[in-house]
Scaffold this motif. Structure first.
Motif, PDB file in Angstrom:
ATOM      1  N   UNK A 248      38.732 -24.479  10.819  1.00  0.00           N
ATOM      2  CA  UNK A 248      39.837 -24.728   9.890  1.00  0.00           C
ATOM      3  C   UNK A 248      40.375 -26.151   9.968  1.00  0.00           C
ATOM      4  N   UNK A 249      39.918 -26.922  10.956  1.00  0.00           N
ATOM      5  CA  UNK A 249      40.414 -28.291  11.124  1.00  0.00           C
ATOM      6  C   UNK A 249      39.487 -29.326  10.501  1.00  0.00           C
ATOM      7  N   UNK A 250      38.370 -28.880   9.957  1.00  0.00           N
ATOM      8  CA  UNK A 250      37.421 -29.786   9.292  1.00  0.00           C
ATOM      9  C   UNK A 250      37.025 -30.937  10.219  1.00  0.00           C
ATOM     10  N   UNK A 251      36.679 -30.579  11.440  1.00  0.00           N
ATOM     11  CA  UNK A 251      36.333 -31.545  12.483  1.00  0.00           C
ATOM     12  C   UNK A 251      35.057 -32.302  12.115  1.00  0.00           C
ATOM     13  N   UNK A 252      35.064 -33.602  12.333  1.00  0.00           N
ATOM     14  CA  UNK A 252      33.866 -34.412  12.121  1.00  0.00           C
ATOM     15  C   UNK A 252      33.159 -34.624  13.463  1.00  0.00           C
ATOM     16  N   UNK A 253      31.890 -34.312  13.500  1.00  0.00           N
ATOM     17  CA  UNK A 253      31.122 -34.411  14.741  1.00  0.00           C
ATOM     18  C   UNK A 253      30.516 -35.801  14.833  1.00  0.00           C
ATOM     19  N   UNK A 254      31.321 -36.734  15.325  1.00  0.00           N
ATOM     20  CA  UNK A 254      30.948 -38.150  15.294  1.00  0.00           C
ATOM     21  C   UNK A 254      30.669 -38.728  16.679  1.00  0.00           C
ATOM     22  N   UNK A 255      30.672 -37.908  17.697  1.00  0.00           N
ATOM     23  CA  UNK A 255      30.384 -38.408  19.042  1.00  0.00           C
ATOM     24  C   UNK A 255      29.473 -37.422  19.756  1.00  0.00           C
ATOM     25  N   UNK A 256      28.788 -37.927  20.782  1.00  0.00           N
ATOM     26  CA  UNK A 256      27.913 -37.064  21.582  1.00  0.00           C
ATOM     27  C   UNK A 256      28.712 -35.936  22.212  1.00  0.00           C
ATOM     28  N   UNK A 257      29.901 -36.248  22.703  1.00  0.00           N
ATOM     29  CA  UNK A 257      30.718 -35.216  23.351  1.00  0.00           C
ATOM     30  C   UNK A 257      31.098 -34.122  22.361  1.00  0.00           C
ATOM     31  N   UNK A 258      31.525 -34.511  21.156  1.00  0.00           N
ATOM     32  CA  UNK A 258      31.940 -33.533  20.161  1.00  0.00           C
ATOM     33  C   UNK A 258      30.781 -32.627  19.765  1.00  0.00           C
ATOM     34  N   UNK A 259      29.597 -33.212  19.616  1.00  0.00           N
ATOM     35  CA  UNK A 259      28.427 -32.420  19.250  1.00  0.00           C
ATOM     36  C   UNK A 259      28.055 -31.472  20.381  1.00  0.00           C
ATOM     37  N   UNK A 260      27.978 -31.986  21.592  1.00  0.00           N
ATOM     38  CA  UNK A 260      27.607 -31.159  22.749  1.00  0.00           C
ATOM     39  C   UNK A 260      28.567 -29.994  22.931  1.00  0.00           C
ATOM     40  N   UNK A 261      29.849 -30.226  22.674  1.00  0.00           N
ATOM     41  CA  UNK A 261      30.859 -29.198  22.871  1.00  0.00           C
ATOM     42  C   UNK A 261      30.704 -28.024  21.911  1.00  0.00           C
ATOM     43  N   UNK A 262      30.057 -28.244  20.772  1.00  0.00           N
ATOM     44  CA  UNK A 262      29.943 -27.182  19.773  1.00  0.00           C
ATOM     45  C   UNK A 262      29.126 -25.987  20.259  1.00  0.00           C
ATOM     46  N   UNK A 263      28.199 -26.233  21.175  1.00  0.00           N
ATOM     47  CA  UNK A 263      27.331 -25.152  21.622  1.00  0.00           C
ATOM     48  C   UNK A 263      28.088 -24.066  22.379  1.00  0.00           C
ATOM     49  N   UNK A 264      29.289 -24.368  22.831  1.00  0.00           N
ATOM     50  CA  UNK A 264      30.124 -23.364  23.501  1.00  0.00           C
ATOM     51  C   UNK A 264      30.859 -22.473  22.499  1.00  0.00           C
ATOM     52  N   UNK A 265      30.716 -22.745  21.224  1.00  0.00           N
ATOM     53  CA  UNK A 265      31.539 -22.059  20.230  1.00  0.00           C
ATOM     54  C   UNK A 265      30.741 -21.268  19.198  1.00  0.00           C
ATOM     55  N   UNK A 266      29.465 -21.076  19.461  1.00  0.00           N
ATOM     56  CA  UNK A 266      28.690 -20.108  18.681  1.00  0.00           C
ATOM     57  C   UNK A 266      27.645 -19.488  19.598  1.00  0.00           C
TER      58      UNK A 266
END
Length: 233
Positions: A122-140
């Motif tokens: 719901x926050x329309x997050x932009x995945x613009x860094x390695x950390x942000x991308x890596x963190x997504x795997x914990x959420x699906x």
């Protein structure tokens, strides 16, 4: 099952029609749209009609939410604000209710479908860094998460050295954009995933860009939007 996936149509009817024709020729058992049906381009109503008719899975994007409710239009880019205001007046109440009611996330056994990110959809997050991308795997929890939002196609695995989609690793898959590609290739994006062979491919589809540009001019949207289509930015 053969999935066809696309996103960020942004009311570009010329591109959407070309992509749907491509899907018909390629064949698909299930068609998914990952949000942003509206915004930026000239034809929200016919695009919604086609997506409602043809898609089995549709999730909400940030432009969809803004157009449907009027909330958050001020956070869109300047040209996106102009299109959102125009689309709110062009769409009927039923279509606005449809956009407002779209889910943020949908799932099947093999894949999660979301517009921006599984972490904070719901926050329309932009995945613009390695950390942000890596963190997504914990959420699906599914093997793949299909998303879009950036208009930049790509695949990221949770294991180093994985160069293509295959069984074992988990993946974030950005299917790019139909209606406003931003990787300097003006052709529309459409993706295919086969759940049986666990294979993925992204196709690029040419369409009548100049026709879409003319429609932008006809409805009075900023000329810059047409220039973006020509340049794929």
């Amino acid at each position: 099952m053969r999935l066809a996936l696309f996103s960020d149509v942004h009311a570009n009817l010329h591109a959407l029609e070309a992509v749907l024709h491509h899907i018909d020729r390629a064949g698909a058992d299930c068609v998914a749209c990952l949000g942003d049906l509206v915004g930026y381009n000239a034809d929200p109503q016919p695009c919604l009609d086609l997506i409602r008719e043809r898609c089995d899975i549709v999730v909400q994007g940030n432009h969809d939410a803004a157009v449907a409710t009027g909330i958050g239009i001020e956070y869109l880019p300047r040209d996106g604000q102009a299109a959102a205001h125009l689309h709110r007046t062009a769409l009927n109440d039923d279509d606005l209710a449809y956009l407002a009611g779209l889910p943020l996330v949908d799932r099947i056994d093999v894949g999660t479908f979301v517009h921006a990110s599984p972490e904070r959809p719901a926050d329309w997050q932009r995945l613009e860094s390695h950390w942000a991308i890596k963190n997504q795997f914990d959420h699906f929890e599914t093997p793949l998460c299909f998303l879009a939002h950036s208009h930049l196609p790509g695949v990221v695995a949770n294991k180093i050295g994985v160069l293509s989609v295959k069984r074992g690793p988990r993946y974030l898959v950005n299917v790019g954009s139909v209606g406003q590609p931003r990787d300097r290739d003006p052709r529309a994006c459409v993706a295919f995933f086969n759940t049986d062979s666990f294979s993925y491919r992204l196709d690029r589809v040419g369409y009548d860009v100049e026709g879409a540009v003319r429609r932008i001019d006809e409805v009075g949207l900023p000329n810059r939007l047409g220039q973006r289509l020509r340049r794929g930015i």
